[in-house]
Design an enzyme around this catalytic site. Structure first.
Site, short mmCIF file in Angstrom:
data_model
loop_
_atom_site.label_atom_id
_atom_site.label_comp_id
_atom_site.label_asym_id
_atom_site.label_seq_id
_atom_site.Cartn_x
_atom_site.Cartn_y
_atom_site.Cartn_z
N THR A 15 0.82 -1.21 0.00
CA THR A 15 0.00 0.00 0.00
C THR A 15 0.85 1.26 0.00
O THR A 15 0.46 2.27 -0.59
CB THR A 15 -0.94 0.00 1.22
OG1 THR A 15 -1.75 -1.18 1.18
CG2 THR A 15 -1.84 1.22 1.24
N SER A 61 1.36 -7.53 -0.32
CA SER A 61 2.10 -8.52 0.47
C SER A 61 1.34 -9.82 0.68
O SER A 61 1.91 -10.80 1.14
CB SER A 61 2.52 -7.93 1.82
OG SER A 61 1.40 -7.73 2.66
N THR A 94 1.26 -4.39 4.47
CA THR A 94 1.01 -4.64 5.89
C THR A 94 0.43 -6.01 6.18
O THR A 94 0.54 -6.51 7.30
CB THR A 94 0.06 -3.57 6.47
OG1 THR A 94 -1.18 -3.59 5.74
CG2 THR A 94 0.68 -2.18 6.38
N ASP A 95 -0.18 -6.67 5.17
CA ASP A 95 -0.87 -7.93 5.46
C ASP A 95 0.06 -9.01 5.98
O ASP A 95 -0.34 -9.79 6.86
CB ASP A 95 -1.58 -8.43 4.20
CG ASP A 95 -2.87 -7.68 3.92
OD1 ASP A 95 -3.31 -6.91 4.78
OD2 ASP A 95 -3.44 -7.87 2.82
#
Length: 327
Positions: A15, A61, A94-95
Site C-alpha cells: 500500500t 504482500s 502490511t498484510d
C-alpha cells in the site's frame, strides 16, 4: 543525526507504493510507485540521509513468496557486510509484514538496523500515512542505537520489534500493535526515543534462511469441528501443523486425539490461539503428546518459526519449545 547515514531501501510494493487514481476511492492497486520516485519525494523534504533503492518486488504482500523472502535475505545479507551501508529499510505491504519481519529477524545478524515500513492508505489517498512512516523509518534506520534490537517495524510513529508486531485492525493508520511487548520506541520525522537498551547487541544470525520451506498448515479452530478438519490439510510433505485454537490454544477432544496421532508419527504440533492477544502456556497435554505451546506468537508467526526450525534440522519437541520460549 550528526552526519548523513547511508540507507539502502529494498522495495517490495504494498500500500505504501499503491495508488487509487483518486483521493477518495477505496480500491487501489499496490506496488505502483517505483522506489526512485519515493526516494525523490522523501529527499525533497530535506531528509538528512543518503538513500539508494533496489526493487525486489512490486506486489501486495498477500502475494509474498519464499522466492521474494530469499531475495530480501540475500540483499540484506550483502548490505550487512557492505561498509558503505549504515542501515536497511524494507517497504512492505502490511498484510504479511509481521511474517517477513520475524523471518528476517530469525535469519539475520543484528549488526545493522533493519526496518520494515508500510502504510494503511495508498499514496494518493486523503491523509496518506506512507511518506510520514517512511521518514520515520529513515530516522530509525539512521540511528546506530537501532542495531542490536533485531528487525523492527515502524508504523504510526511507533517502533515495534519483529517478535511482538502484529496487525490488529483491518483499517486505520494505527493498525499495528505489539504483544507481549508493545512499542519499544517512538519516532517522528524530527525525534526518536527508545524505551530501554538494545537487547540483542552483536547477536549473530540464529538460524539459516531455509532453501525450502517445509509444509506447515494452520488449523483454525471452530465450533463443531471433527478430525476431518485436520486431515484435509495434510499432504505427504506435511512436517508440522499449527493449531489456531480457542482461548489459550484449546480444541475439541477429537481434534487433540488426531493431533496426538500426528505427533506420534513425527509431525510437529504447535498450539497457538486464534484470540488476538494472550500467552499460550504449556499444559499437561503438551508433555503427554509432545505438543509445543506457542507462547506469545500468533498462528501466522508460529508457522514461520516452526518452518525455520524444521528447515534447520530442529524437530525435537523440547528444542522447538525452547525456541518458542526465547525472545
Amino acid at each position: 543525526m550528526s552526519s548523513a547515514a547511508n540507507i539502502l531501501i529494498l522495495a517490495t510494493g504494498g500500500t505504501i507504493a499503491g495508488t487509487a487514481g483518486s483521493a477518495l476511492k477505496r480500491d487501489y492497486r499496490p506496488g505502483q510507485i517505483g522506489i526512485s520516485t519515493f526516494i525523490e519525494q522523501a529527499e525533497s523534504l530535506g531528509l538528512d540521509a543518503n538513500l539508494t533503492g533496489q526493487e525486489i518486488a512490486a506486489i501486495g504482500s498477500e502475494d509474498i513468496t519464499p522466492e521474494i523472502w530469499r531475495s530480501l535475505y540475500r540483499a540484506c545479507s550483502n548490505a550487512m557486510v557492505n561498509e558503505g551501508i549504515d542501515g536497511i529499510i524494507i517497504t512492505h505491504g502490511t498484510d504479511t509484514a509481521e511474517e517477513t519481519a520475524l523471518l528476517l529477524d530469525l535469519t539475520l545478524p543484528t549488526t545493522k538496523p533493519v526496518v520494515l515500513v508500510g502504510a494503511m492508505r495508498p499514496a494518493d489517498a486523503v491523509g496518506t500515512d506512507g511518506i510520514r512512516n517512511f521518514l520515520n523509518a529513515v530516522r530509525v534506520a539512521s540511528d546506530p542505537d537501532a542495531a542490536g534490537r533485531g528487525v523492527l517495524l515502524v508504523m504510526s510513529d511507533r517502533i515495534i520489534s519483529a517478535r511482538d508486531a502484529r496487525k490488529a485492525k483491518t483499517s486505520g493508520v494505527d493498525a499495528f500493535k505489539g504483544f507481549p511487548r508493545d512499542a519499544v520506541g517512538t519516532v517522528t520525522p524530527s525525534s526518536l526515543d527508545w524505551f530501554g537498551e538494545p537487547w540483542a547487541k552483536g547477536r549473530a544470525a540464529r538460524y539459516a534462511m531455509p532453501t525450502d520451506f517445509p509444509h506447515v498448515p494452520i488449523l483454525y479452530a471452530h465450533a463443531a469441528m471433527d478430525r476431518s478438519a485436520v486431515d484435509c490439510l495434510l499432504t505427504d510433505q506435511t512436517r508440522g501443523l499449527v493449531l489456531a485454537g480457542f482461548g489459550d490454544g484449546n480444541a475439541p477432544e477429537a481434534i487433540f486425539d488426531r493431533l496426538a496421532e500426528l505427533a506420534e508419527a513425527g509431525i510437529s504440533i504447535v498450539r497457538a490461539s486464534r484470540v488476538d492477544e494472550g500467552l499460550v502456556d504449556r499444559i499437561p497435554l503438551d508433555s503427554q503428546h509432545g505438543f509445543v505451546a506457542a507462547r506469545g506468537l500468533g498462528p501466522a508467526k508460529a508457522r514461520i518459526l516452526l518452518q525455520v526450525l524444521l528447515a534447520n534440522g530442529i524437530s525435537a519437541p523440547e528444542e522447538i519449545q525452547a525456541a518458542f520460549d526465547k525472545r
